[in-house]
Design an enzyme around this catalytic site. Structure first.
Site, PDB file in Angstrom:
ATOM      1  N   HIS A  37       0.632  -1.258  -0.327  1.00 49.85           N
ATOM      2  CA  HIS A  37       0.344  -0.095  -0.063  1.00 49.85           C
ATOM      3  C   HIS A  37       0.883   1.364   0.205  1.00 49.85           C
ATOM      4  O   HIS A  37       0.317   1.823   0.864  1.00 49.85           O
ATOM      5  CB  HIS A  37      -1.364  -0.215   1.362  1.00 49.85           C
ATOM      6  CG  HIS A  37      -2.555  -0.907   1.050  1.00 49.85           C
ATOM      7  ND1 HIS A  37      -3.798  -1.161   1.200  1.00 49.85           N
ATOM      8  CD2 HIS A  37      -2.151  -2.342   0.285  1.00 49.85           C
ATOM      9  CE1 HIS A  37      -3.739  -1.988   1.133  1.00 49.85           C
ATOM     10  NE2 HIS A  37      -3.134  -3.318   0.257  1.00 49.85           N
ATOM     11  N   TYR A  48     -10.054  -9.387   5.172  1.00 48.91           N
ATOM     12  CA  TYR A  48      -9.430 -10.840   3.760  1.00 48.91           C
ATOM     13  C   TYR A  48     -10.030 -11.862   5.011  1.00 48.91           C
ATOM     14  O   TYR A  48     -10.164 -11.527   6.316  1.00 48.91           O
ATOM     15  CB  TYR A  48      -8.134 -10.271   4.009  1.00 48.91           C
ATOM     16  CG  TYR A  48      -7.752  -9.206   3.263  1.00 48.91           C
ATOM     17  CD1 TYR A  48      -8.654 -10.028   1.746  1.00 48.91           C
ATOM     18  CD2 TYR A  48      -7.221  -8.205   3.423  1.00 48.91           C
ATOM     19  CE1 TYR A  48      -8.386  -8.516  -0.031  1.00 48.91           C
ATOM     20  CE2 TYR A  48      -6.893  -7.443   2.199  1.00 48.91           C
ATOM     21  CZ  TYR A  48      -7.584  -7.645   0.638  1.00 48.91           C
ATOM     22  OH  TYR A  48      -7.479  -6.857  -0.146  1.00 48.91           O
TER      23      TYR A  48
END
Length: 382
Positions: free
Chosen positions: A161, A276
């Protein structure tokens, strides 16, 4: 208004802070092949393209490779040796060499700007997105007078990220999109770090005049907007000059946004994505007063990267005024029909490879980069 659960088979609207956001369902629209011509291949996970001012005559473009190389690519598909002068790059996981743009007055100053994952100095742990600039010497294939003009703060030991797209605004300021660094996602809602933010700086790297948090205690003056996750697509609207962006969501919730000065864009408190592995709800839900709504979002994720508007001067009359978004996971180009800031229809064009960048060139053609070990430059045919 209490938001409804995400629908999976149709387009519907949600109200978030007074604006509607349409979700693309799991089935999605029908796909059709994308007509393209290969211009070059042999690039290792290319990330971004920048077209040189003489592109219409020479066909020359700069292309970055995530491993830390920047090359010249010719119309004939020839790849130059890597340019000299690129600083050390942290090229692990999602880290590497990212975006590249030319200064608006490149013809006069030869300045090139690029973003990259910068390792911490003196052998320390950590890394962060940085922006450097240098003067391009085409004859020597060298970047000279190189200096880092911006560093995301703080550095953090993560391989995920980073963002990061660069867009020069019409006033000459530079927008830089910055990821939340994955493990520091809560920082996206604080104003004392650059994690999960869009910043706006001058071409020298100072906070741009007029930024919304200049003079506010506890806030970094470079910040333009906050509450972002991982922005890998950004472009100026050709008519309004506004910055449009898209960002990755987790397990759904990829977003298309028009970032507002000083605005909260939600992450990780407000999101259409899920955790997730577990699929658990993240944050408070999908709507809250004061949080700017995305113009559209995708469930499941397409993993967007790269973005370009099709303006009236292009070679695609049927697509004029539309927005093209590259898709990594979907291995497609997603084409959005717009009515102002409302997405009215979506089309999907099959590429068969991960699409990392989508750019409109001076010759009016659209160009793509495929994010593969043997990555390609493709020209989209009308």
């Amino acid at each position: 208004m209490k938001p409804s659960p995400p629908a999976r088979r149709h387009l519907h609207a949600r109200l978030v802070a007074g604006a509607s956001a349409a979700m693309v369902g799991a089935a999605g629209p029908a796909t059709e092949p994308l007509r393209s011509t290969e211009i070059a291949r042999g690039l290792e996970h290319p990330w971004a393209i920048a077209f040189l001012p003489d592109f219409e005559n020479s066909g020359r473009m700069l292309v970055t490779e995530r491993a830390g190389r920047m090359r010249l690519v010719s119309r004939e598909g020839t790849l130059s040796e890597p340019l000299h002068g690129v600083p050390p790059v942290f090229a692990r996981g999602q880290g590497g060499l990212f975006d590249v743009v030319l200064h608006p007055r490149f013809a006069d100053n030869s300045l090139v700007y690029w973003s990259y994952a910068e390792p911490a100095a003196n052998g320390q742990n950590g890394n962060s997105t940085a922006v450097a600039r240098g003067r391009l010497d085409l004859q020597a294939l060298t970047l000279t007078d190189v200096r880092v003009i911006f560093r995301q703060s703080p550095k953090f030991d993560s391989t995920a990220h980073f963002g990061s797209r660069l867009v020069f605004a019409r006033d000459g300021s530079l927008f830089v999109t910055l990821g939340d660094r994955y493990y520091r996602r809560d920082d996206a809602h604080t104003l004392d770090t650059h994690h999960g933010k869009i910043v706006r700086i001058t071409d020298e790297g100072a906070p741009a005049p007029g930024n919304p948090f200049i003079g506010k205690n506890g806030a970094l003056p470079e910040i333009w907007s906050y509450g972002h996750r991982n922005i890998q697509g950004a472009a100026l609207h050709p008519a309004t000059g506004e910055l449009w962006t898209h960002e990755h969501g987790p397990q759904g919730g990829d977003e298309l946004n028009v970032p507002r000065a000083g605005a909260d864009h939600g992450w990780p408190v407000i999101t259409f994505g899920r955790e997730y592995m577990t699929g658990a709800v993240i944050g408070e839900g999908t709507a809250r007063e004061g949080v700017v709504a995305p113009l559209t979002y995708w469930v499941p994720s397409i993993a967007p990267s790269g973005m370009a508007f099709v303006d009236p001067s292009t070679r695609y009359p049927a697509w004029r005024g539309q927005l093209l978004v590259g898709a990594l996971r979907a291995r497609q180009v997603v084409r959005l029909e717009l009515d102002g800031k409302r997405v009215v229809r979506e089309h999907r064009h099959e590429v068969g490879e991960r699409v990392r960048d989508v750019r409109l060139a001076p010759d009016g053609y659209l160009y793509l980069l495929t994010d593969e070990a043997n990555g390609r430059v493709l020209r989209v045919e009308p």
